[in-house]
Scaffold this active site. Structure first.
Site: not given
Ligand code: CTP
Length: 403
Positions: A209, A272, A274, A288, A343
């Site tokens: 991303n 968190g 990331a 590949k 969470k």
């Molecule tokens: N996060 C995490 N582990 C994952 C995905 C996300 O710890 N596998 C953490 C990210 O670091 C951030 C928070 O969860 O602090 C929210 O991440 P976000 O991408 O906004 O949320 P998602 O859990 O992916 O939910 P959605 O895709 O439904 O928005």
């Protein structure tokens, strides 16, 4: 810290070879250092080099009558403004925790009223052993500041927590802890995740991303400046490693989860930040993928969900104070409130990633911090400024949460 008097206790671990450099840097920072070695420390470093760098006779024997005549051990205990013990081995930590005074250093620990700072260094299994954890807990209850250990490659060839904190970090900890201004996170252990993760399709292709890592790096720096001992677990980004921060580089969400869980039990606050990839390809092809063999047939990649890293940390028996970040494009506050609850987070920071002047790749951000007792919006400003404000707000919430 000008003129501060440090008794530097040196335990018998391999990291003792770094103590001449530590003495040099403490002296360069204006401190007066008297080294005190345990018997086994003599195997790793010489008194000659420590005497040369400190300008003091090294003390290594409780029964050295000549040394005792010039400054008795009780006098030495009173002389110290700080007792710094680095490296502290598992054995030395056990002796300190149990109040044994069977050599000069452990006797000084009992005899001094000066603050004591301990930098552990040992093999990762020894650090993770419940006996060591118990002893560290006792020292913390007794008011000792534990700094480190760092995560990384060890002398025994393994990788994990156990390395002595880098010398620069020990010195800056001593400098910061003696300056009470603007150091709301003094001595706290903070973990920050930052950047994107990459999920491999084949050896040359991946899913990722557009996270730049800028906000996470700014938070790591702000926490460091607030006096915290910071570990940054970073995905692949184009940013220089922040100084005075322990950095662990990872690629995939699975690697990030394992690096985080390795240290989460030793952390006070986790940010968190990331942008963890939610899915990864079910299979990563070992070679590949070749278009020429597909004869124009459509291609699809099956994805499987990655574990949620923050939720895994929240499930630990004694989790750190957890701050999540939510990148949203609609119903910002509503989605963030639900995410915080889902969470099990203490707080969540939400921003609008559909606005390209803030968020992912830009240098500015505008965020809202939501927690159990309310919400605060930090208006559009540089990411470093947002980071300092968030660190200040979280350290207040963390402190009030504990009292
Ligand atoms: N996060 C995490 N582990 C994952 C995905 C996300 O710890 N596998 C953490 C990210 O670091 C951030 C928070 O969860 O602090 C929210 O991440 P976000 O991408 O906004 O949320 P998602 O859990 O992916 O939910 P959605 O895709 O439904 O928005």
């Amino acid at each position: 810290m000008q003129g501060k008097r440090i008794v530097l206790g040196i335990g018998g671990g391999i990291a003792a070879y770094k103590t001449p450099a530590l003495v040099r840097q403490l002296v360069a920072a204006g401190m007066d250092v008297i080294p005190v070695m345990t018997e086994s420390a003599n195997h790793f470093v010489t008194t000659t080099v420590l005497t040369t760098f400190s300008g003091h006779r090294v003390r290594n024997d409780l029964w050295d009558l000549e040394a005792e005549r010039s400054m008795g051990h009780i006098e030495l205990a009173r002389w110290a403004d700080t007792l710094l013990i680095a490296p502290a081995t598992a054995n030395l930590i056990a002796r300190l925790a149990n109040g044994l005074s069977n050599d000069l250093l452990t006797t000084l620990y009992l005899a001094t009223t000066a603050p004591t700072v301990v930098a552990p260094a040992m093999n990762l299994e020894m650090w993770n052993h419940s006996a060591t954890k118990r002893n560290i807990g006792v020292l913390e209850t007794d008011g000792v500041s534990i700094i480190g250990p760092d995560y990384g490659e060890q002398a025994c060839g393994e990788t994990g927590p156990g390395r002595m904190l880098e010398i620069e970090d020990i010195v800056s900890h001593l400098l910061v802890t003696t300056d009470p201004i603007d150091t709301p996170m003094t001595g706290l252990r903070v973990l920050v995740t930052a950047g994107p993760t990459r999920e491999s399709i084949d050896p040359v292709r991946y899913i990722t991303n557009s996270s730049s890592g800028k906000q996470g790096y700014a938070i790591a720096e702000a926490a460091r400046d607030a006096g915290a001992i910071v570990t940054l677990v970073s995905g692949p980004v184009a940013l220089p490693p922040p100084k005075g921060v322990q950095q662990i580089n990872i690629i995939s969400a699975a690697e990030m989860k394992s690096a985080v869980l390795d240290i989460a039990n030793d952390i006070d606050i986790m940010f968190g930040v990331a942008a963890v990839a939610d899915y990864r390809p079910t299979h990563s092809e070992p070679h590949k993928i070749k278009k020429m063999y597909r004869n124009g047939s459509p291609m699809s990649i099956e994805l499987v969900e990655n574990d949620d890293i923050l939720a895994s940390v929240a499930a630990l028996s004694d989790p750190p104070y957890l701050v999540g970040f939510a990148a949203e494009t609609q119903s910002l506050v509503k989605n963030a409130v639900q995410k915080r609850e889902r969470k099990c987070l203490d707080a969540i920071v939400v921003n609008d990633v559909s606005d390209h002047t803030i968020g992912f790749d830009s240098d500015e951000n505008e965020v809202t911090l939501l927690h159990a007792h309310g919400e605060t919006t930090f208006d559009k400003s540089p990411k470093a400024e947002i980071a300092s404000k968030l660190v200040a707000a979280i350290s207040e919430l963390y402190t009030s949460n504990r009292t």
